[in-house]
Design a protein around this motif. Structure first.
Motif, PDB file in Angstrom:
ATOM      1  N   ALA A  10       0.822  -1.214   0.000  1.00  8.64           N
ATOM      2  CA  ALA A  10       0.000   0.000   0.000  1.00  8.64           C
ATOM      3  C   ALA A  10       0.856   1.265   0.000  1.00  8.64           C
ATOM      4  CB  ALA A  10      -0.954  -0.001   1.190  1.00  8.64           C
ATOM      5  N   LEU A  11       1.989   1.263   0.687  1.00  6.91           N
ATOM      6  CA  LEU A  11       2.863   2.447   0.694  1.00  6.91           C
ATOM      7  C   LEU A  11       3.438   2.686  -0.695  1.00  6.91           C
ATOM      8  CD1 LEU A  11       4.272   4.749   2.210  1.00  6.91           C
ATOM      9  CD2 LEU A  11       6.089   3.126   2.801  1.00  6.91           C
ATOM     10  N   CYS A  12       3.910   1.628  -1.345  1.00  6.85           N
ATOM     11  CA  CYS A  12       4.503   1.757  -2.680  1.00  6.85           C
ATOM     12  C   CYS A  12       3.466   2.215  -3.700  1.00  6.85           C
ATOM     13  CB  CYS A  12       5.119   0.434  -3.114  1.00  6.85           C
ATOM     14  SG  CYS A  12       6.420  -0.153  -2.010  1.00  6.85           S
ATOM     15  N   VAL A  13       2.292   1.589  -3.685  1.00  5.94           N
ATOM     16  CA  VAL A  13       1.225   1.969  -4.602  1.00  5.94           C
ATOM     17  C   VAL A  13       0.745   3.382  -4.267  1.00  5.94           C
ATOM     18  CG1 VAL A  13      -1.109   1.408  -5.396  1.00  5.94           C
ATOM     19  CG2 VAL A  13       0.575  -0.412  -5.072  1.00  5.94           C
ATOM     20  N   GLY A  14       0.703   3.721  -2.986  1.00  2.73           N
ATOM     21  CA  GLY A  14       0.340   5.076  -2.579  1.00  2.73           C
ATOM     22  C   GLY A  14       1.332   6.106  -3.098  1.00  2.73           C
ATOM     23  N   LEU A  15       2.614   5.757  -3.108  1.00  8.65           N
ATOM     24  CA  LEU A  15       3.637   6.647  -3.662  1.00  8.65           C
ATOM     25  C   LEU A  15       3.353   6.909  -5.138  1.00  8.65           C
ATOM     26  CD1 LEU A  15       6.403   8.128  -3.662  1.00  8.65           C
ATOM     27  CD2 LEU A  15       7.450   5.900  -4.150  1.00  8.65           C
ATOM     28  N   ILE A  16       3.000   5.871  -5.863  1.00  8.74           N
ATOM     29  CA  ILE A  16       2.710   6.025  -7.285  1.00  8.74           C
ATOM     30  C   ILE A  16       1.462   6.886  -7.491  1.00  8.74           C
ATOM     31  CG2 ILE A  16       2.139   4.788  -9.415  1.00  8.74           C
ATOM     32  CD1 ILE A  16       5.126   4.564  -8.266  1.00  8.74           C
ATOM     33  N   GLU A  17       0.445   6.674  -6.679  1.00  4.61           N
ATOM     34  CA  GLU A  17      -0.757   7.508  -6.774  1.00  4.61           C
ATOM     35  C   GLU A  17      -0.425   8.964  -6.444  1.00  4.61           C
ATOM     36  OE1 GLU A  17      -3.284   5.242  -4.165  1.00  4.61           O
ATOM     37  OE2 GLU A  17      -4.208   4.198  -5.854  1.00  4.61           O
ATOM     38  N   TRP A  18       0.432   9.178  -5.443  1.00 10.05           N
ATOM     39  CA  TRP A  18       0.854  10.528  -5.067  1.00 10.05           C
ATOM     40  C   TRP A  18       1.591  11.180  -6.229  1.00 10.05           C
ATOM     41  CZ3 TRP A  18       5.538  13.037  -4.585  1.00 10.05           C
ATOM     42  CH2 TRP A  18       5.548  14.206  -3.827  1.00 10.05           C
ATOM     43  N   LEU A  19       2.490  10.434  -6.866  1.00 13.27           N
ATOM     44  CA  LEU A  19       3.206  10.960  -8.031  1.00 13.27           C
ATOM     45  C   LEU A  19       2.232  11.342  -9.144  1.00 13.27           C
ATOM     46  CD1 LEU A  19       6.214   8.476  -8.290  1.00 13.27           C
ATOM     47  CD2 LEU A  19       6.354  10.932  -7.783  1.00 13.27           C
ATOM     48  N   GLY A  20       1.232  10.482  -9.361  1.00 11.69           N
ATOM     49  CA  GLY A  20       0.261  10.729 -10.427  1.00 11.69           C
ATOM     50  C   GLY A  20      -0.486  12.040 -10.268  1.00 11.69           C
ATOM     51  N   LYS A  21      -0.644  12.491  -9.038  1.00 15.79           N
ATOM     52  CA  LYS A  21      -1.336  13.761  -8.788  1.00 15.79           C
ATOM     53  C   LYS A  21      -0.409  14.958  -8.946  1.00 15.79           C
ATOM     54  CE  LYS A  21      -4.516  11.590  -5.567  1.00 15.79           C
ATOM     55  NZ  LYS A  21      -4.873  11.418  -4.156  1.00 15.79           N
ATOM     56  N   ARG A  22       0.891  14.735  -8.985  1.00 14.69           N
ATOM     57  CA  ARG A  22       1.846  15.831  -8.976  1.00 14.69           C
ATOM     58  C   ARG A  22       2.705  15.955 -10.234  1.00 14.69           C
ATOM     59  NH1 ARG A  22       0.240  14.179  -4.388  1.00 14.69           N
ATOM     60  NH2 ARG A  22      -0.091  15.633  -2.682  1.00 14.69           N
ATOM     61  N   ILE A  23       2.838  14.894 -10.991  1.00 11.29           N
ATOM     62  CA  ILE A  23       3.645  14.967 -12.210  1.00 11.29           C
ATOM     63  C   ILE A  23       2.896  15.821 -13.226  1.00 11.29           C
ATOM     64  CG2 ILE A  23       4.639  13.667 -14.137  1.00 11.29           C
ATOM     65  CD1 ILE A  23       4.892  11.263 -12.243  1.00 11.29           C
ATOM     66  N   PRO A  24       3.569  16.826 -13.796  1.00 11.86           N
ATOM     67  CA  PRO A  24       2.906  17.646 -14.818  1.00 11.86           C
ATOM     68  C   PRO A  24       2.440  16.774 -15.986  1.00 11.86           C
ATOM     69  CG  PRO A  24       4.980  18.638 -14.123  1.00 11.86           C
ATOM     70  CD  PRO A  24       4.926  17.269 -13.504  1.00 11.86           C
ATOM     71  N   ALA A  25       1.303  17.137 -16.569  1.00 11.92           N
ATOM     72  CA  ALA A  25       0.696  16.337 -17.638  1.00 11.92           C
ATOM     73  C   ALA A  25       1.663  16.084 -18.788  1.00 11.92           C
ATOM     74  CB  ALA A  25      -0.563  17.026 -18.142  1.00 11.92           C
ATOM     75  N   ASP A  26       2.510  17.070 -19.123  1.00  8.91           N
ATOM     76  CA  ASP A  26       3.427  16.882 -20.248  1.00  8.91           C
ATOM     77  C   ASP A  26       4.536  15.880 -19.938  1.00  8.91           C
ATOM     78  OD1 ASP A  26       4.520  18.800 -18.424  1.00  8.91           O
ATOM     79  OD2 ASP A  26       5.907  19.494 -19.978  1.00  8.91           O
ATOM     80  N   LYS A  27       4.774  15.606 -18.658  1.00  8.79           N
ATOM     81  CA  LYS A  27       5.783  14.616 -18.281  1.00  8.79           C
ATOM     82  C   LYS A  27       5.172  13.258 -17.957  1.00  8.79           C
ATOM     83  CE  LYS A  27       9.392  17.594 -16.445  1.00  8.79           C
ATOM     84  NZ  LYS A  27      10.269  17.823 -15.301  1.00  8.79           N
TER      85      LYS A  27
END
Length: 144
Positions: A10-27
Motif C-alpha cells: 500500500a505504501l509503494c502503490v500510494g507513492l505512485i498515486e501521489w506521483l500521479g497527482k503531482r507529475i505535470p501532464a506533459d511529463k
C-alpha cells in the motif's frame, strides 16, 4: 525512467498515486516514466538485468543507472515540479548511510504499518503509464 515497485504494498502503490497527482501532464507519459511491479514478468526481467536479487519496494532505472533505496526515491523528483527538486536536493545533504538506514527501516515495516493494496487498483492519471495488474505483465513490444 522506469520505476519498479512492490506491486502489492500500500505504501509503494500510494507513492505512485501521489506521483500521479503531482507529475505535470506533459511529463506523464510512458516515454518519461514507466511504473512496473517488480513481481511482474517484465519487472523480474528488469531486476535480473540489473543484477538485483534482493528487491525491496522501490528501484529506479534511469539512463542506464540503477538506483536503490533513498537514491531511488529521491530520483523520482526528476519528473516532479521544481519545488520537489529543491526538496530532494536538500534531502541529499543528509549522509546516504543515514537516508538508506531510514529507508530500510520503513521498507521493513511498510506492510505491517500500511497494509497491502494491489497495483491494478490505481485510479489516477499515473495508471496510463502503468502496465496492468501485478504478476500479469510482460515487456510491451514497443519497449524493445
Amino acid at each position: 525512467m522506469i520505476v519498479l515497485i512492490d506491486g502489492d504494498c500500500a505504501l509503494c502503490v500510494g507513492l505512485i498515486e501521489w506521483l500521479g497527482k503531482r507529475i505535470p501532464a506533459d511529463k506523464l507519459t510512458a516515454e518519461n516514466i514507466s511504473i512496473v511491479p517488480g513481481e511482474s514478468d517484465w519487472g523480474a526481467e528488469l531486476l535480473q538485468a540489473a543484477a538485483i536479487t534482493d528487491f525491496d519496494s522501490v528501484v529506479v532505472i534511469r539512463d542506464g543507472l540503477v538506483l536503490q533505496e533513498s537514491n531511488a526515491v529521491l530520483a523520482l523528483s526528476d519528473v516532479l515540479p521544481r519545488r520537489w527538486h529543491v526538496l530532494a536536493t536538500m534531502a541529499r545533504i543528509i549522509p546516504r548511510p543515514w537516508r538508506d538506514a531510514l529507508y530500510r527501516y520503513v521498507a521493513q515495516h511498510r506492510i505491517s504499518w500500511f497494509g497491502r493494496k494491489e497495483m491494478c487498483a490505481l485510479e489516477s492519471p499515473i495508471a496510463s503509464v502503468t502496465y496492468g495488474p501485478r504478476g500479469k505483465l510482460t515487456r510491451p513490444k514497443d519497449r524493445g
